[in-house]
Write a protein that holds these residues in place. Structure first.
Motif, PDB file in Angstrom:
ATOM      1  N   VAL A  16       0.835  -1.201   0.000  1.00 46.66           N
ATOM      2  CA  VAL A  16       0.000   0.000   0.000  1.00 46.66           C
ATOM      3  C   VAL A  16       0.872   1.255   0.000  1.00 46.66           C
ATOM      4  N   TYR A  23      -3.161   3.898   7.841  1.00 45.87           N
ATOM      5  CA  TYR A  23      -3.548   2.626   7.251  1.00 45.87           C
ATOM      6  C   TYR A  23      -2.930   1.503   8.079  1.00 45.87           C
ATOM      7  N   PHE A  59      -7.876   3.768   8.338  1.00 45.50           N
ATOM      8  CA  PHE A  59      -8.290   2.863   7.270  1.00 45.50           C
ATOM      9  C   PHE A  59      -7.798   1.474   7.648  1.00 45.50           C
ATOM     10  N   ASP A  61      -7.658  -2.394   6.730  1.00 44.24           N
ATOM     11  CA  ASP A  61      -7.780  -3.435   5.710  1.00 44.24           C
ATOM     12  C   ASP A  61      -7.464  -4.747   6.414  1.00 44.24           C
ATOM     13  N   ASN A 106      -7.487  -8.092   5.983  1.00 44.31           N
ATOM     14  CA  ASN A 106      -6.599  -9.119   5.428  1.00 44.31           C
ATOM     15  C   ASN A 106      -6.459 -10.332   6.353  1.00 44.31           C
ATOM     16  N   TRP A 113     -12.735   3.941   7.764  1.00 43.18           N
ATOM     17  CA  TRP A 113     -12.828   3.132   6.552  1.00 43.18           C
ATOM     18  C   TRP A 113     -12.454   1.700   6.887  1.00 43.18           C
ATOM     19  N   LYS A 157     -11.947  -1.976   4.908  1.00 41.25           N
ATOM     20  CA  LYS A 157     -11.904  -2.696   3.634  1.00 41.25           C
ATOM     21  C   LYS A 157     -11.879  -4.189   3.926  1.00 41.25           C
ATOM     22  N   ASP A 183      -4.492  -5.055  -1.921  1.00 39.40           N
ATOM     23  CA  ASP A 183      -3.664  -3.963  -1.413  1.00 39.40           C
ATOM     24  C   ASP A 183      -3.689  -2.777  -2.372  1.00 39.40           C
ATOM     25  N   SER A 210      -6.847  -0.885  -1.896  1.00 34.92           N
ATOM     26  CA  SER A 210      -6.771  -0.017  -0.717  1.00 34.92           C
ATOM     27  C   SER A 210      -5.962   1.228  -1.002  1.00 34.92           C
ATOM     28  N   THR A 267      -7.836   3.694  -3.127  1.00 31.90           N
ATOM     29  CA  THR A 267      -8.939   4.277  -2.368  1.00 31.90           C
ATOM     30  C   THR A 267      -8.429   5.360  -1.423  1.00 31.90           C
TER      31      THR A 267
END
Length: 300
Positions: free
Chosen positions: A44, A129, A156, A158, A160, A180, A182, A255, A258, A261
């Motif tokens: 990312v 992130y 954010f 993510d 995973n 956020w 994801k 990734d 993300s 975004t």
């Protein structure tokens, strides 16, 4: 108030960045013997740099050949290494990747440098992130909690999910009140404890999750079926996903989604444009091995 103190400190703290990416950096080792630089947070940060952003990537590498290679390639790419620590006691991260019917699986080596990220006092002002994997160890988890505590940034997440490092307790702690989130359709099913959710009919399940945990915005991906954004920033969808041409593997596709975004959020892009461009970029990543390339034209 602690939050007010963090705001005041942001003006004088020399380790302040608008954009911070936290987590693992490692080499993905493929069956053909190739080793490709990776780790979801590193992927990312790399893509964000390619888009013209200036992330501080907080992680750790070993004092070994692999660690020096990561530092060299990061410098070559023009990405800051200020947040990248060298751990003399633990080796650089490594993951054995196998691909079965176009789907990758991962054997993630334990007690690597990124499990022992120290708190150097960084704080973020705009966006943090992170994923779940780097929170598997007590040391890195404490450092991350300190970063979030000091910062005033949006977050954010993510997730995973990577078994066996997929603690639902940790997931549910960090999805609460996130700006956020994801996740893919399988991760949505896991979070809600449901056997199957059809991607095209996922809106109800998404809104249930958002309401239960106070999630402001949610990015849902469904592989070839596409992706959707739900939340305070608006709703948008790209269904089906663009078809990769050529197709190599799906490593890093999520990734890349993300990264674009986040780039779109930071540049004030409408969500309909974010989802369209992020889907296209993810398809392009499926056309290379791994998730990163030194070709700057790739990110234009």
């Amino acid at each position: 108030m602690i939050f007010s103190e963090s705001l005041a400190g942001a003006e004088t703290n020399p380790k302040t960045s608008p954009l911070v990416v936290f987590g693992e950096v490692l080499f993905d080792s493929f069956p053909d013997g190739q080793q490709i630089l990776g780790g979801a947070p590193f992927n990312v940060a790399w893509s964000l740099c390619g888009f013209g952003q200036s992330p501080i990537f907080i992680s750790a590498v070993g004092d070994d050949e692999e660690g020096r290679k990561i530092l060299s390639q990061t410098n070559m790419w023009g990405m800051s290494t200020e947040g990248l620590q060298t751990d003399v006691e633990h080796a650089t991260g490594l993951v054995q990747v196998t691909v079965d019917v176009d789907e990758p699986s991962y054997d993630i080596c334990e007690r690597r440098a990124w499990d022992f990220i120290e708190d150097d006092g960084w704080l973020a002002t705009d966006m943090i992130y992170h994923g779940l994997l780097a929170l598997r160890s007590e040391r890195s988890r404490a450092t991350f909690e300190a970063l979030v505590h000091r910062s005033r940034a949006k977050r954010f997440f993510d997730i995973n999910l990577r078994p066996p490092y997929d603690s639902m307790e940790l997931v549910k702690k960090w999805i609460r009140d996130v700006d956020w989130l994801k996740l893919n359709i399988d991760e949505l099913q896991s979070l809600l404890g449901l056997p199957r959710i059809e991607f095209a009919d996922a809106a109800g399940a998404v809104e249930k999750l958002r309401a239960e945990y106070g999630i402001r915005n949610l990015l849902l991906t469904g592989g070839s079926q596409g992706a959707c954004i739900f939340g305070e920033s608006g709703q948008a969808a790209c269904m089906p996903a663009p078809r990769p041409d050529p197709f190599v593997d799906t490593v890093g596709a999520g990734d890349s989604f993300s990264a674009y975004t986040i780039h779109g959020i930071l540049t004030g892009m409408p969500v309909a444009e974010i989802i369209k461009n992020a889907s296209r970029f993810a398809a392009r990543v499926c056309g290379i091995q791994g998730a990163t390339t030194l070709d700057r034209r790739f990110y234009q």
